[in-house]
Design an enzyme around this catalytic site. Structure first.
Site, PDB file in Angstrom:
ATOM      1  N   SER A 132      34.586 -15.958   8.131  1.00 43.42           N
ATOM      2  CA  SER A 132      34.484 -15.703   6.682  1.00 43.42           C
ATOM      3  C   SER A 132      35.087 -14.353   6.305  1.00 43.42           C
ATOM      4  CB  SER A 132      33.021 -15.701   6.249  1.00 43.42           C
ATOM      5  OG  SER A 132      32.414 -16.915   6.578  1.00 43.42           O
ATOM      6  N   SER A 164      27.344 -12.910  11.868  1.00 36.94           N
ATOM      7  CA  SER A 164      25.993 -12.868  12.457  1.00 36.94           C
ATOM      8  C   SER A 164      26.057 -12.232  13.840  1.00 36.94           C
ATOM      9  CB  SER A 164      25.417 -14.282  12.590  1.00 36.94           C
ATOM     10  OG  SER A 164      25.379 -14.927  11.352  1.00 36.94           O
ATOM     11  N   GLU A 247      29.305 -26.374  15.223  1.00 34.04           N
ATOM     12  CA  GLU A 247      28.310 -25.531  14.543  1.00 34.04           C
ATOM     13  C   GLU A 247      27.195 -26.405  13.976  1.00 34.04           C
ATOM     14  OE1 GLU A 247      29.971 -23.060  11.464  1.00 34.04           O
ATOM     15  OE2 GLU A 247      28.064 -22.078  11.052  1.00 34.04           O
ATOM     16  N   GLU A 364      26.258 -26.465  -2.887  1.00 32.62           N
ATOM     17  CA  GLU A 364      27.247 -27.159  -3.742  1.00 32.62           C
ATOM     18  C   GLU A 364      28.255 -27.922  -2.881  1.00 32.62           C
ATOM     19  OE1 GLU A 364      26.248 -24.013  -4.183  1.00 32.62           O
ATOM     20  OE2 GLU A 364      25.141 -24.285  -6.056  1.00 32.62           O
TER      21      GLU A 364
END
Ligand SMILES: Cc1cc2nc3c(=O)[nH]c(=O)nc-3n(C[C@H](O)[C@H](O)[C@H](O)COP(=O)(O)OP(=O)(O)OC[C@H]3O[C@@H](n4cnc5c(N)ncnc54)[C@H](O)[C@@H]3O)c2cc1C
Length: 395
Positions: A132, A164, A247, A364
């Site tokens: 990301s 993370s 994942e 979403e």
């Protein structure tokens, strides 16, 4: 739909349960504990990982030839359920064993497999995910971190975010843009990067629950050898898809994030404060969590029949986030104003719940998937899919 384990599944579950009864740490440290001590957690995680590896439980899904247990997705789901039952939360090795490892097995060179897989299984090296970016999350293919070839090396510059465990990781799986003239999905290259490489700056992000689960990672002209490239230049998207598919399997389901038993216990302890609205909410969360169990059974049944579950995992992800949010809200409500000043399990659950609506695909995005694959609504328009990355309009 079959709600019971088949004889083979029951035998696998019994074996997993017996192993965990004998070997799970008695006092389980949890990254979300209020007195969370990171060094102690890492030491305990490494020690438990070594035990898992010695007994063949380090990587249920990996093929046996690479040190895994050689099982399928049903056994992985059962294993996740049993870990949850034993009170074991998400592991610091989840990115390595659950995501990086399967991607290296599928796309890596023999030298990469030899170098990285063993230390992952033994718990010697921790991995993080550098995917990301501030401008690329749901639309991951919009990533802008550049890698430019320089002889036998690549020079990487850019910024990653929400990484993370970034501040304690040894290696990262990194996506970079190597051909800006190609459409966004086609000019991406995947690297396995040593987090100690000069030019990598990791800045932990403090969260509202007091922890620092994620980091921002700045890459300032980081020199990465070409031997760290995973798969062909500009074809990193296919390896990235392998990582993301894994994942979904690696991140445990409801069993590791929510305990109906704990909620019922809490409601009984606060019987006097359980007014009609609270009882109504408890009934709702109860029904949702039982419905989720049925959905889980449907996924297992489909897998057992050789079918691939389609949108079930998106619906399950939506439901888990909603259950954790609503149950923790209810638990705090019945504690009354007193609960606001306390630290504890429900406070941590409540503060962490918003992350569940975002991590691993936002609500979403899950709704889009369910709308397209379950309800058969038209696919979301992607007008820029074939445009060269460098010509994409920037907001
Ligand atoms: C607990 C946690 C752990 C994480 N760990 C990592 C990690 O280790 N490594 C890593 O690389 N990333 C990690 N992430 C990042 C995560 O993958 C992203 O946050 C996620 O993909 C969403 O991207 P974003 O935050 O950029 O939001 P955006 O994609 O910018 O979305 C912003 C808002 O717009 C909505 N939206 C976006 N696109 C659409 C659309 N097409 N239709 C409808 N609505 C839309 C979203 O739902 C959201 O509400 C983690 C996130 C969390 C919360």
């Amino acid at each position: 739909m079959d709600l019971n384990d088949s004889p083979a599944e029951a035998a696998f579950r019994a074996e997993a349960r017996a192993f965990l009864a004998a070997h799970a740490p008695a006092h389980k440290l949890d990254i979300y504990d209020d007195d969370f001590d990171e060094d102690a957690l890492l030491a305990q995680s490494r020690a438990f990982q070594r035990v898992l590896n010695e007994h063949g439980w380090a990587a249920v899904l990996w093929p046996k030839q690479y040190g895994g247990r050689g099982c399928g997705p049903i056994e992985q789901i059962i294993w996740n359920q049993e870990l949850g039952r034993a009170g074991i939360g998400e592991s610091v090795f989840v990115v390595g064993i659950g995501m990086a490892g399967p991607t290296i097995i599928a796309h890596g060179s023999e030298a990469q497999k030899q170098r990285y897989l063993g230390p992952m299984l033994r718990g010697d090296e921790i991995w993080c995910q550098l995917f990301s970016e501030p401008g690329a999350g749901s639309d991951l293919a919009a990533l802008a971190t550049r890698a430019v070839r320089d002889g036998e090396d690549w020079i990487v510059s850019g910024q990653k975010v929400w990484c993370s465990g970034g501040h304690y990781s040894d290696f990262g799986i990194l996506l970079t843009r190597t051909d800006p003239a190609a459409p966004k999905h086609k000019g991406i290259t995947y690297f396995l990067v040593d987090m100690k490489t000069p030019g990598i700056e990791v800045r932990p992000l403090r969260q509202m629950n007091g922890g620092a689960h994620f980091s921002e990672v700045f890459l300032n002209e980081v020199r990465v050898p070409d031997s760290a490239r995973l798969g062909p230049e500009n074809h990193g998207w296919s390896a990235a898809m392998t990582t993301l598919l894994n994942e979904r399997m690696a991140i445990g389901g409801i069993d590791r994030m929510f305990s109906l038993e704990k909620l019922l216990e809490h409601a009984r302890a606060h019987r006097g404060e359980m007014d009609a609205a609270a009882r109504d909410e408890l009934a709702r969360v109860y029904v949702w969590s039982r419905a989720l169990e049925m959905l889980n059974a449907r996924v297992i049944t489909k897998l057992g029949r050789g079918m691939i579950p389609a949108a079930e995992s998106s619906v399950m992800k939506l439901a888990i986030a909603r259950i954790v949010s609503r149950s923790s809200e209810l638990a705090l409500r019945v504690q009354g104003p007193d609960g606001l000043g306390r630290k504890g399990y429900w406070q941590n659950q409540w503060l962490f719940a918003p992350a569940l609506h975002i991590a691993g695909g936002t609500d979403e995005i899950q709704k889009n998937i369910a709308a397209e694959r379950v309800l058969g609504l038209p696919r979301e328009a992607e007008p820029f899919r074939d445009l060269p990355f460098e010509k994409l309009p920037r907001g």
